[in-house]
Design a protein around this motif. Structure first.
Motif, PDB file in Angstrom:
ATOM      1  N   THR A 163     113.896 -49.283 -18.019  1.00  0.00           N
ATOM      2  CA  THR A 163     114.946 -50.087 -18.789  1.00  0.00           C
ATOM      3  C   THR A 163     115.094 -51.279 -19.395  1.00  0.00           C
ATOM      4  O   THR A 163     114.345 -51.511 -20.233  1.00  0.00           O
ATOM      5  CB  THR A 163     116.254 -49.014 -19.232  1.00  0.00           C
ATOM      6  OG1 THR A 163     116.270 -48.096 -18.535  1.00  0.00           O
ATOM      7  CG2 THR A 163     117.026 -50.152 -20.464  1.00  0.00           C
ATOM      8  N   ARG A 164     114.965 -52.279 -18.227  1.00  0.00           N
ATOM      9  CA  ARG A 164     115.448 -54.048 -18.609  1.00  0.00           C
ATOM     10  C   ARG A 164     113.598 -54.541 -18.957  1.00  0.00           C
ATOM     11  O   ARG A 164     113.603 -54.593 -19.497  1.00  0.00           O
ATOM     12  CB  ARG A 164     115.862 -54.294 -17.360  1.00  0.00           C
ATOM     13  CG  ARG A 164     115.687 -55.899 -17.717  1.00  0.00           C
ATOM     14  CD  ARG A 164     116.456 -56.605 -16.414  1.00  0.00           C
ATOM     15  NE  ARG A 164     117.386 -56.411 -15.563  1.00  0.00           N
ATOM     16  CZ  ARG A 164     118.554 -56.754 -16.464  1.00  0.00           C
ATOM     17  NH1 ARG A 164     118.686 -57.590 -16.889  1.00  0.00           N
ATOM     18  NH2 ARG A 164     119.709 -56.319 -15.606  1.00  0.00           N
TER      19      ARG A 164
ATOM     20  N   LYS B 126     115.322 -46.487 -25.501  1.00  0.00           N
ATOM     21  CA  LYS B 126     113.549 -46.308 -24.580  1.00  0.00           C
ATOM     22  C   LYS B 126     113.872 -44.629 -24.381  1.00  0.00           C
ATOM     23  O   LYS B 126     112.835 -44.754 -24.468  1.00  0.00           O
ATOM     24  CB  LYS B 126     113.857 -46.418 -23.095  1.00  0.00           C
ATOM     25  CG  LYS B 126     113.092 -46.073 -22.499  1.00  0.00           C
ATOM     26  CD  LYS B 126     113.418 -46.983 -20.625  1.00  0.00           C
ATOM     27  CE  LYS B 126     111.823 -47.017 -19.367  1.00  0.00           C
ATOM     28  NZ  LYS B 126     112.179 -45.245 -19.325  1.00  0.00           N
TER      29      LYS B 126
ATOM     30  N   LEU C 164     109.288 -55.579 -25.692  1.00  0.00           N
ATOM     31  CA  LEU C 164     110.062 -55.230 -27.141  1.00  0.00           C
ATOM     32  C   LEU C 164     109.221 -56.593 -27.949  1.00  0.00           C
ATOM     33  O   LEU C 164     108.536 -56.086 -28.903  1.00  0.00           O
ATOM     34  CB  LEU C 164     110.910 -55.020 -27.362  1.00  0.00           C
ATOM     35  CG  LEU C 164     111.178 -53.427 -27.048  1.00  0.00           C
ATOM     36  CD1 LEU C 164     112.869 -53.230 -27.126  1.00  0.00           C
ATOM     37  CD2 LEU C 164     110.755 -52.029 -26.664  1.00  0.00           C
TER      38      LEU C 164
ATOM     39  N   TYR D 227     107.380 -49.440 -30.493  1.00  0.00           N
ATOM     40  CA  TYR D 227     108.781 -48.826 -30.809  1.00  0.00           C
ATOM     41  C   TYR D 227     109.673 -48.506 -31.942  1.00  0.00           C
ATOM     42  O   TYR D 227     108.119 -48.347 -32.702  1.00  0.00           O
ATOM     43  CB  TYR D 227     110.202 -49.906 -30.273  1.00  0.00           C
ATOM     44  CG  TYR D 227     109.650 -51.311 -30.804  1.00  0.00           C
ATOM     45  CD1 TYR D 227     110.585 -50.953 -32.009  1.00  0.00           C
ATOM     46  CD2 TYR D 227     109.133 -52.862 -30.252  1.00  0.00           C
ATOM     47  CE1 TYR D 227     110.903 -52.228 -33.189  1.00  0.00           C
ATOM     48  CE2 TYR D 227     109.532 -53.841 -31.023  1.00  0.00           C
ATOM     49  CZ  TYR D 227     109.714 -53.773 -32.395  1.00  0.00           C
ATOM     50  OH  TYR D 227     109.905 -54.601 -33.225  1.00  0.00           O
TER      51      TYR D 227
ATOM     52  N   PHE E  79     116.968 -56.069 -29.908  1.00  0.00           N
ATOM     53  CA  PHE E  79     115.404 -56.150 -28.851  1.00  0.00           C
ATOM     54  C   PHE E  79     114.868 -56.911 -28.437  1.00  0.00           C
ATOM     55  O   PHE E  79     114.357 -57.137 -27.269  1.00  0.00           O
ATOM     56  CB  PHE E  79     114.004 -56.120 -30.394  1.00  0.00           C
ATOM     57  CG  PHE E  79     114.318 -54.799 -31.313  1.00  0.00           C
ATOM     58  CD1 PHE E  79     113.513 -53.430 -30.885  1.00  0.00           C
ATOM     59  CD2 PHE E  79     114.908 -55.057 -32.363  1.00  0.00           C
ATOM     60  CE1 PHE E  79     113.796 -53.121 -31.719  1.00  0.00           C
ATOM     61  CE2 PHE E  79     115.121 -54.114 -33.743  1.00  0.00           C
ATOM     62  CZ  PHE E  79     114.288 -52.797 -32.998  1.00  0.00           C
ATOM     63  N   LYS E  80     116.063 -58.046 -27.936  1.00  0.00           N
ATOM     64  CA  LYS E  80     115.691 -59.394 -26.648  1.00  0.00           C
ATOM     65  C   LYS E  80     117.567 -59.825 -26.487  1.00  0.00           C
ATOM     66  O   LYS E  80     117.862 -59.376 -26.971  1.00  0.00           O
ATOM     67  CB  LYS E  80     114.926 -59.945 -27.463  1.00  0.00           C
ATOM     68  CG  LYS E  80     115.331 -60.627 -28.515  1.00  0.00           C
ATOM     69  CD  LYS E  80     114.049 -61.375 -29.147  1.00  0.00           C
ATOM     70  CE  LYS E  80     114.424 -61.897 -30.874  1.00  0.00           C
ATOM     71  NZ  LYS E  80     114.778 -60.307 -31.694  1.00  0.00           N
TER      72      LYS E  80
ATOM     73  N   TRP F 186     111.376 -52.456 -19.717  1.00  0.00           N
ATOM     74  CA  TRP F 186     110.745 -52.048 -20.898  1.00  0.00           C
ATOM     75  C   TRP F 186     111.619 -52.832 -22.467  1.00  0.00           C
ATOM     76  O   TRP F 186     110.246 -52.679 -23.136  1.00  0.00           O
ATOM     77  CB  TRP F 186     111.039 -49.990 -21.301  1.00  0.00           C
ATOM     78  CG  TRP F 186     110.766 -49.351 -22.579  1.00  0.00           C
ATOM     79  CD1 TRP F 186     109.686 -49.244 -23.110  1.00  0.00           C
ATOM     80  CD2 TRP F 186     111.685 -49.334 -23.747  1.00  0.00           C
ATOM     81  NE1 TRP F 186     109.856 -48.905 -24.545  1.00  0.00           N
ATOM     82  CE2 TRP F 186     110.527 -48.902 -24.528  1.00  0.00           C
ATOM     83  CE3 TRP F 186     112.580 -49.659 -23.826  1.00  0.00           C
ATOM     84  CZ2 TRP F 186     111.691 -48.748 -25.901  1.00  0.00           C
ATOM     85  CZ3 TRP F 186     113.603 -49.918 -25.028  1.00  0.00           C
ATOM     86  CH2 TRP F 186     112.838 -49.024 -26.093  1.00  0.00           C
ATOM     87  N   TRP F 187     112.542 -53.064 -22.027  1.00  0.00           N
ATOM     88  CA  TRP F 187     113.270 -53.395 -23.036  1.00  0.00           C
ATOM     89  C   TRP F 187     112.381 -55.133 -22.839  1.00  0.00           C
ATOM     90  O   TRP F 187     112.222 -55.427 -24.440  1.00  0.00           O
ATOM     91  CB  TRP F 187     115.063 -53.794 -22.674  1.00  0.00           C
ATOM     92  CG  TRP F 187     115.978 -53.894 -24.047  1.00  0.00           C
ATOM     93  CD1 TRP F 187     115.604 -53.616 -24.693  1.00  0.00           C
ATOM     94  CD2 TRP F 187     116.027 -55.341 -23.613  1.00  0.00           C
ATOM     95  NE1 TRP F 187     116.375 -54.443 -25.606  1.00  0.00           N
ATOM     96  CE2 TRP F 187     116.549 -55.465 -25.021  1.00  0.00           C
ATOM     97  CE3 TRP F 187     116.458 -55.777 -22.807  1.00  0.00           C
ATOM     98  CZ2 TRP F 187     118.193 -56.359 -25.404  1.00  0.00           C
ATOM     99  CZ3 TRP F 187     117.297 -56.966 -23.456  1.00  0.00           C
ATOM    100  CH2 TRP F 187     118.253 -57.153 -24.029  1.00  0.00           C
ATOM    101  N   GLN F 188     112.155 -55.345 -22.444  1.00  0.00           N
ATOM    102  CA  GLN F 188     112.123 -57.111 -22.121  1.00  0.00           C
ATOM    103  C   GLN F 188     110.661 -57.201 -22.248  1.00  0.00           C
ATOM    104  O   GLN F 188     110.258 -58.143 -23.329  1.00  0.00           O
ATOM    105  CB  GLN F 188     112.025 -57.432 -20.802  1.00  0.00           C
ATOM    106  CG  GLN F 188     113.235 -57.877 -20.514  1.00  0.00           C
ATOM    107  CD  GLN F 188     113.286 -58.449 -19.476  1.00  0.00           C
ATOM    108  OE1 GLN F 188     112.517 -58.095 -18.122  1.00  0.00           O
ATOM    109  NE2 GLN F 188     114.214 -59.295 -18.862  1.00  0.00           N
TER     110      GLN F 188
ATOM    111  N   LEU G 216     121.764 -52.008 -16.997  1.00  0.00           N
ATOM    112  CA  LEU G 216     120.192 -52.123 -17.499  1.00  0.00           C
ATOM    113  C   LEU G 216     119.831 -51.760 -16.003  1.00  0.00           C
ATOM    114  O   LEU G 216     119.411 -52.408 -15.124  1.00  0.00           O
ATOM    115  CB  LEU G 216     119.470 -52.440 -18.173  1.00  0.00           C
ATOM    116  CG  LEU G 216     119.719 -52.812 -19.526  1.00  0.00           C
ATOM    117  CD1 LEU G 216     119.017 -53.742 -20.081  1.00  0.00           C
ATOM    118  CD2 LEU G 216     120.145 -51.617 -20.347  1.00  0.00           C
TER     119      LEU G 216
ATOM    120  N   PRO H 266     120.015 -50.043 -24.800  1.00  0.00           N
ATOM    121  CA  PRO H 266     118.217 -50.628 -24.771  1.00  0.00           C
ATOM    122  C   PRO H 266     118.127 -49.354 -23.798  1.00  0.00           C
ATOM    123  O   PRO H 266     117.531 -48.549 -24.100  1.00  0.00           O
ATOM    124  CB  PRO H 266     118.236 -51.695 -24.081  1.00  0.00           C
ATOM    125  CG  PRO H 266     119.742 -52.704 -24.372  1.00  0.00           C
ATOM    126  CD  PRO H 266     120.996 -52.067 -24.362  1.00  0.00           C
TER     127      PRO H 266
END
Length: 406
Positions: A168-169, A324, A175, A337, A279-280, A171-173, A164, A320
């Motif tokens: 992206t990382r 995004k 959620l 999301y 999601f995590k 944004w993903w973290q 990632l 992920p």
């Protein structure tokens, strides 16, 4: 009226062109006719999702007035209902039913043979990107679709596609407040010691015709009798805990892909693919143990099952970066999301040639609820997801002939 004329124009476009045959035109017309009573019922319950101009007008009045939800005058709703009734009668009068033709004309074997013949003929005259009568991508795609459909985005985490970037990382973290201290790379390495990690479905070409059904969980599936139609697709994608047993007539019985996250996971048979939406980091840590000897990663916002039945050789994990992309490009960051259903739908657009959508949106009375549950809260909304905006994007995709909504 403008919305109704737009719908008619959309139907008119779907029944024209070099790639359209009489069988497909008849199917498009019948699908449109079945929608008219549904639109009428929704209108009577102040649900104007099928009339975007009117819906937008109502929303603007609510925003400007600051008084919250407003009711459309009964006279206007009655006028819309009358127009829909008259339109239904006109279509019934102008276009005869199948019963007025010889029975053999629409026998399944003949229809299938005709479709194959027309498909082959169409490919001779009009070069195609797939073996279906219509394909997901076309040389004349308009800018709205071209700007959003990015084929280079890889939908799944794979051995070759497991890193990632920083954006992206980050944004993903956010959620679900990812607090794991584990290294993402190490977690994924362990994951691919258990599941295959192959790059699947990237085989689009002139010889492929993959039909897909994305089956949502809406109460609007009750009494739909779509079961056989859903089961006729090559790929059938369902979400979370949605059951089929006892609801086969409306939702079908086959499932090829089950989209779930750890908190919604249920047991699957040995032939269904488990598609995890992570999601995590905890979700990726939970998966290897959950599908083998039992997981120790059980502390989430809801209790997690330590073990589920699923064929580990058929497990897929959504990337992920793809999540995004759906949130950023398709939804303009609306909602915290995307919903599970919307991500599954955009996934289908990427891996399928024909996409059919069932069970999305509110029920016929304008309520959000699941088809297998009794309606107990008429004021239930879509929570952290922007359901209304997702619905508008889905309707737009339908207008662009990228999917068929039932």
């Amino acid at each position: 009226m403008a919305d109704i004329f737009a719908a008619l124009n959309h139907l008119n476009q779907k029944m024209q062109g070099g790639g359209v045959n009489i069988i497909e035109a008849e199917e498009n017309l019948k699908t449109f006719q079945k929608k008219l009573p549904l639109w009428k019922r929704r209108t009577e319950n102040d649900n104007f999702a099928n009339f975007p101009l009117l819906d937008d007008c109502v929303s603007k009045i609510e925003d400007v007035s600051g008084i919250g939800d407003i009711s459309v005058p009964a006279e206007l709703k009655q006028a819309i209902a009358t127009h829909l009734d008259e339109l239904a009668k006109s279509l019934d009068g102008y276009f005869p039913t199948r019963e007025s033709y010889p029975a053999w004309l629409f026998s399944k074997s003949l229809v299938d043979s005709a479709k194959i013949a027309l498909r082959l003929l169409g490919r001779k005259i009009f070069p195609s990107h797939c073996a279906c009568i219509k394909c997901m991508t076309q040389p004349d795609d308009d800018l709205w679709f071209q700007k959003r459909f990015i084929r280079s985005i890889k939908p799944f985490l794979t051995r070759e596609n497991k890193k990632l970037n920083e954006d992206t990382r980050a944004w993903w973290q956010t959620l679900q407040n990812d607090s794991s201290t584990a290294t993402f790379g190490e977690v994924v390495e362990h994951l691919f010691q258990v599941i295959p990690g192959d790059d699947l479905y990237m085989d689009a070409g002139p010889e492929r015709c993959r039909t897909c059904a994305v089956v949502g969980n809406s109460g609007n599936l009750k009494g739909s009798h779509y079961g056989a139609l859903i089961d006729s697709n090559d790929v059938i994608i369902r979400m979370n805990k949605a059951p089929t047993s006892g609801y086969e007539e409306d939702v079908g019985s086959r499932t090829t892909h089950k989209v779930m996250y750890p908190e919604s996971a249920i047991d699957l048979d040995n032939t269904t693919r488990f598609l995890l939406i992570p999601f995590k980091t905890l979700d990726l840590q939970w998966l290897p143990g959950a599908i083998t000897n039992g997981s120790n990663s059980l502390y989430s916002y809801l209790p997690l099952r330590p073990k589920i039945k699923a064929n580990k050789d058929l497990v897929l994990v959504l990337n992920p970066a793809f999540m995004k992309y759906v949130h950023e490009v398709w939804l303009d960051y609306r909602g915290k999301y995307p919903s599970t259903g919307f991500m599954a739908l955009i996934l289908a657009i990427h891996i399928c040639d024909e996409v059919n959508v069932y069970g999305f949106g509110k029920d016929k009375d304008g309520h959000w609820h699941h088809y297998w549950e009794a309606l107990t809260n008429k004021w239930l909304k879509t929570g952290i997801h922007d359901g209304n905006y997702e619905c508008k994007v889905i309707m737009k995709l339908s207008e662009k002939f990228k999917l068929q909504i039932y």
